[in-house]
Design a protein around this motif. Structure first.
Motif, PDB file in Angstrom:
ATOM      1  N   GLY A 182       0.807  -1.213   0.000  1.00 29.92           N
ATOM      2  CA  GLY A 182       0.000   0.000   0.000  1.00 29.92           C
ATOM      3  C   GLY A 182       0.842   1.264   0.000  1.00 29.92           C
ATOM      4  O   GLY A 182       1.985   1.287   0.469  1.00 29.92           O
ATOM      5  N   SER A 185       3.768   2.857   2.623  1.00 30.04           N
ATOM      6  CA  SER A 185       4.230   1.805   3.536  1.00 30.04           C
ATOM      7  C   SER A 185       5.741   1.805   3.661  1.00 30.04           C
ATOM      8  O   SER A 185       6.469   2.230   2.748  1.00 30.04           O
ATOM      9  N   ALA A 195       1.092 -11.664  -0.899  1.00 24.64           N
ATOM     10  CA  ALA A 195       0.613 -10.933   0.272  1.00 24.64           C
ATOM     11  C   ALA A 195       0.235  -9.495  -0.093  1.00 24.64           C
ATOM     12  O   ALA A 195       0.751  -8.913  -1.045  1.00 24.64           O
ATOM     13  N   LYS A 196      -0.679  -8.931   0.710  1.00 24.03           N
ATOM     14  CA  LYS A 196      -0.995  -7.513   0.653  1.00 24.03           C
ATOM     15  C   LYS A 196      -0.578  -6.908   1.983  1.00 24.03           C
ATOM     16  O   LYS A 196      -0.993  -7.392   3.042  1.00 24.03           O
ATOM     17  N   VAL A 197       0.252  -5.867   1.918  1.00 25.38           N
ATOM     18  CA  VAL A 197       0.745  -5.258   3.146  1.00 25.38           C
ATOM     19  C   VAL A 197       0.533  -3.756   3.107  1.00 25.38           C
ATOM     20  O   VAL A 197       0.534  -3.132   2.034  1.00 25.38           O
ATOM     21  N   VAL A 198       0.365  -3.172   4.300  1.00 24.60           N
ATOM     22  CA  VAL A 198       0.193  -1.722   4.419  1.00 24.60           C
ATOM     23  C   VAL A 198       0.836  -1.265   5.718  1.00 24.60           C
ATOM     24  O   VAL A 198       1.059  -2.056   6.639  1.00 24.60           O
ATOM     25  N   GLY A 199       1.108   0.029   5.803  1.00 26.83           N
ATOM     26  CA  GLY A 199       1.449   0.627   7.086  1.00 26.83           C
ATOM     27  C   GLY A 199       2.922   0.873   7.338  1.00 26.83           C
ATOM     28  O   GLY A 199       3.790   0.582   6.504  1.00 26.83           O
ATOM     29  N   ALA A 202       5.234  -1.951   7.511  1.00 32.07           N
ATOM     30  CA  ALA A 202       4.254  -2.673   6.724  1.00 32.07           C
ATOM     31  C   ALA A 202       3.886  -3.998   7.397  1.00 32.07           C
ATOM     32  O   ALA A 202       4.739  -4.736   7.863  1.00 32.07           O
ATOM     33  N   HIS A 203       2.570  -4.295   7.422  1.00 34.54           N
ATOM     34  CA  HIS A 203       2.086  -5.553   7.975  1.00 34.54           C
ATOM     35  C   HIS A 203       1.052  -6.152   7.024  1.00 34.54           C
ATOM     36  O   HIS A 203       0.375  -5.433   6.284  1.00 34.54           O
ATOM     37  N   GLN A 204       0.923  -7.466   7.066  1.00 36.09           N
ATOM     38  CA  GLN A 204       0.067  -8.178   6.135  1.00 36.09           C
ATOM     39  C   GLN A 204      -1.402  -8.016   6.522  1.00 36.09           C
ATOM     40  O   GLN A 204      -1.757  -8.074   7.694  1.00 36.09           O
ATOM     41  N   ILE A 205      -2.269  -7.836   5.521  1.00 32.05           N
ATOM     42  CA  ILE A 205      -3.705  -7.657   5.791  1.00 32.05           C
ATOM     43  C   ILE A 205      -4.543  -8.752   5.142  1.00 32.05           C
ATOM     44  O   ILE A 205      -5.774  -8.682   5.189  1.00 32.05           O
ATOM     45  N   ASN A 206      -3.947  -9.755   4.521  1.00 27.07           N
ATOM     46  CA  ASN A 206      -4.755 -10.837   3.948  1.00 27.07           C
ATOM     47  C   ASN A 206      -4.176 -12.181   4.368  1.00 27.07           C
ATOM     48  O   ASN A 206      -2.997 -12.308   4.607  1.00 27.07           O
TER      49      ASN A 206
END
Length: 206
Positions: A182, A185, A195-199, A202-206
């Motif tokens: 994202g 990130s 994987a999808k990561v944000v933040g 970054a941390h995984q969201i799925n």
């Protein structure tokens, strides 16, 4: 000049065409786009995907896929190569690229981008505006590094990845294939395939 066709008629295509015109290396013959899409800047839509074979037989040998979606860009690039087209690179004269970097084909490097020594950019990649690719980085085929992103040295990014605007990646990270990061990130750990990561971090969201 060699004649080239451009697949796509969106905002990304306009950025690509702007660079081609500035470089004055190819004659742009037209756009390949859907029925609902129109040309711009006096460049017409001359056909759809189904017309690529005919256009090749008419003598046009060079092409570029100016479509942001990684999956679609790969599919169309493979179709062009199967027909016999040569995929060109579109490199802004306002980008800085080391003589010791390796670039495959079908790549766009936008203005302000920096690609440092021993970096390897895979086929079909988008290295977008003001992106920094540091030494010894590997960017896998058909990945998109969005504007303002900074990839530190000795990082490996897999195929089909998307790193959103302003992504920062620390050195020696491994990002596997088909990862989405994202915007904004900060990646400080390896990321597994798909994987999808944000933040921040970054941390995984799925």
């Amino acid at each position: 000049m060699n004649k080239v066709i451009i697949l796509g008629a969106s905002g990304h295509a306009r950025s690509v065409l702007d660079i081609i015109r500035q470089n004055n290396e190819y004659e742009i013959c037209g756009l390949i786009a859907g029925q609902e899409e129109t040309g711009f800047w006096g460049i017409p839509v001359i056909g759809q995907d189904s017309d690529l074979q005919r256009i090749y037989e008419e003598g046009i040998r060079y092409a570029f896929v100016a479509i942001g979606n990684n999956v679609v860009r790969k599919k169309l690039s493979n179709k062009l190569k199967d027909i016999g087209y040569e995929l060109i690179n579109v490199i802004s004269k306002y980008a800085v690229i080391s003589a010791h970097a390796k670039l495959e084909t079908g790549i766009v490097v936008m203005p302000g981008a920096v690609i440092n020594a021993e970096a390897h950019i895979g086929e079909g990649c988008i290295i977008n505006t003001n992106t920094s690719i540091d030494h010894d980085d590997i960017i896998g085929q058909y990945s998109h590094i969005a504007p303002g992103s900074s990839i530190s040295g000795s990082t490996k990014i897999g195929c089909g990845c998307f790193l959103g605007t302003g992504t920062n990646v620390i050195d020696s990270i491994v990002i596997e294939d088909e990862v989405t990061v994202g915007a904004g990130s900060v990646v400080i750990r390896n990321i597994p395939k798909g994987a999808k990561v944000v933040g921040v971090p970054a941390h995984q969201i799925n």
